[in-house]
Design a protein around this motif. Structure first.
Motif, PDB file in Angstrom:
ATOM      1  N   GLU A  39       0.880  -1.368  -0.030  1.00 51.64           N
ATOM      2  CA  GLU A  39       0.132   0.200  -0.177  1.00 51.64           C
ATOM      3  C   GLU A  39       0.828   1.262  -0.003  1.00 51.64           C
ATOM      4  N   ASP A  42       2.480   1.717  -3.480  1.00 51.41           N
ATOM      5  CA  ASP A  42       1.333   2.264  -4.242  1.00 51.41           C
ATOM      6  C   ASP A  42       1.181   3.640  -4.457  1.00 51.41           C
ATOM      7  N   LYS A  43       1.047   4.085  -2.843  1.00 50.65           N
ATOM      8  CA  LYS A  43       0.887   5.364  -2.608  1.00 50.65           C
ATOM      9  C   LYS A  43       1.885   6.253  -3.196  1.00 50.65           C
ATOM     10  N   GLU A  46       1.953   6.675  -6.634  1.00 49.96           N
ATOM     11  CA  GLU A  46       0.830   7.594  -7.519  1.00 49.96           C
ATOM     12  C   GLU A  46       1.233   9.100  -6.754  1.00 49.96           C
ATOM     13  N   SER A  47       1.960   9.318  -6.279  1.00 57.50           N
ATOM     14  CA  SER A  47       2.552  10.570  -5.404  1.00 57.50           C
ATOM     15  C   SER A  47       1.276  11.005  -4.710  1.00 57.50           C
ATOM     16  N   ARG A  48       0.951   9.876  -3.775  1.00 53.11           N
ATOM     17  CA  ARG A  48      -0.117  10.180  -2.652  1.00 53.11           C
ATOM     18  C   ARG A  48       0.352  10.169  -1.133  1.00 53.11           C
ATOM     19  N   VAL A  49       1.816  10.018  -0.980  1.00 58.72           N
ATOM     20  CA  VAL A  49       2.271   9.668   0.529  1.00 58.72           C
ATOM     21  C   VAL A  49       3.037  10.911   0.761  1.00 58.72           C
ATOM     22  N   GLU A  53       4.489   9.853   6.455  1.00 57.44           N
ATOM     23  CA  GLU A  53       4.130   8.343   6.519  1.00 57.44           C
ATOM     24  C   GLU A  53       5.082   7.594   6.007  1.00 57.44           C
ATOM     25  N   VAL A  88       7.396  17.089  -1.529  1.00 54.57           N
ATOM     26  CA  VAL A  88       6.205  16.320  -1.563  1.00 54.57           C
ATOM     27  C   VAL A  88       5.150  17.277  -1.210  1.00 54.57           C
ATOM     28  N   GLY A  91       3.522  18.985  -4.002  1.00 57.72           N
ATOM     29  CA  GLY A  91       2.710  18.255  -4.864  1.00 57.72           C
ATOM     30  C   GLY A  91       3.974  17.697  -5.752  1.00 57.72           C
ATOM     31  N   PRO A  93       6.530  14.411  -6.677  1.00 57.95           N
ATOM     32  CA  PRO A  93       6.781  12.955  -6.332  1.00 57.95           C
ATOM     33  C   PRO A  93       7.749  12.767  -4.989  1.00 57.95           C
TER      34      PRO A  93
END
Length: 123
Positions: A39, A42-43, A46-49, A53, A88, A91, A93
């Motif tokens: 997980e 994957d984050k 997708e540049s969502r972490v 975290e 990060v 925005g 990566p």
């Protein structure tokens, strides 16, 4: 005098039971499993972490599984070599292009290993 003794006994019983409860309860442990790493990868892809975290999971040693700890150390090395610290929040990566490719390969390797291990358990 009887009321005093009653209150004293009740208070001692409450405090004693709380101390016994605290003495018998174990320390909570966080156990990183392969799906947690998948997980997180994957984050990250997708540049969502966020860095917090990432560092919370990758910076915590995995003592119950040497293979997972090796994956964690490789991901930590990727961050050290290809990480974009403090970008990060703007925005960008977490890793540069080369780091993203290596992380994708590491993620695929972990996913294949996990599915193979689950297949062996189901047999």
């Amino acid at each position: 005098m009887a009321l005093f003794l009653l209150v004293l006994v009740v208070c001692l019983a409450i405090f004693g039971s709380m101390i016994a409860l605290l003495m018998l309860s174990g320390t909570p442990r966080y156990r990183t499993e392969p799906n947690h790493l998948l997980e997180l990868f994957d984050k990250a892809l997708e540049s969502r972490v966020g860095e917090t975290e990432w560092n919370a999971i990758i910076g915590y040693p995995i003592r119950h599984d040497d293979y997972l700890d090796g994956i964690r150390r490789r991901a930590q090395r990727l961050m050290d070599e290809h990480g974009r610290h403090a970008r990060v929040t703007r925005g960008k990566p977490l890793l540069d292009a080369i780091g993203q490719e290596e992380l994708a390969a590491l993620r695929d390797h972990l996913a294949a290993h996990t599915s193979l291990a689950e297949g062996k358990q189901n047999e």
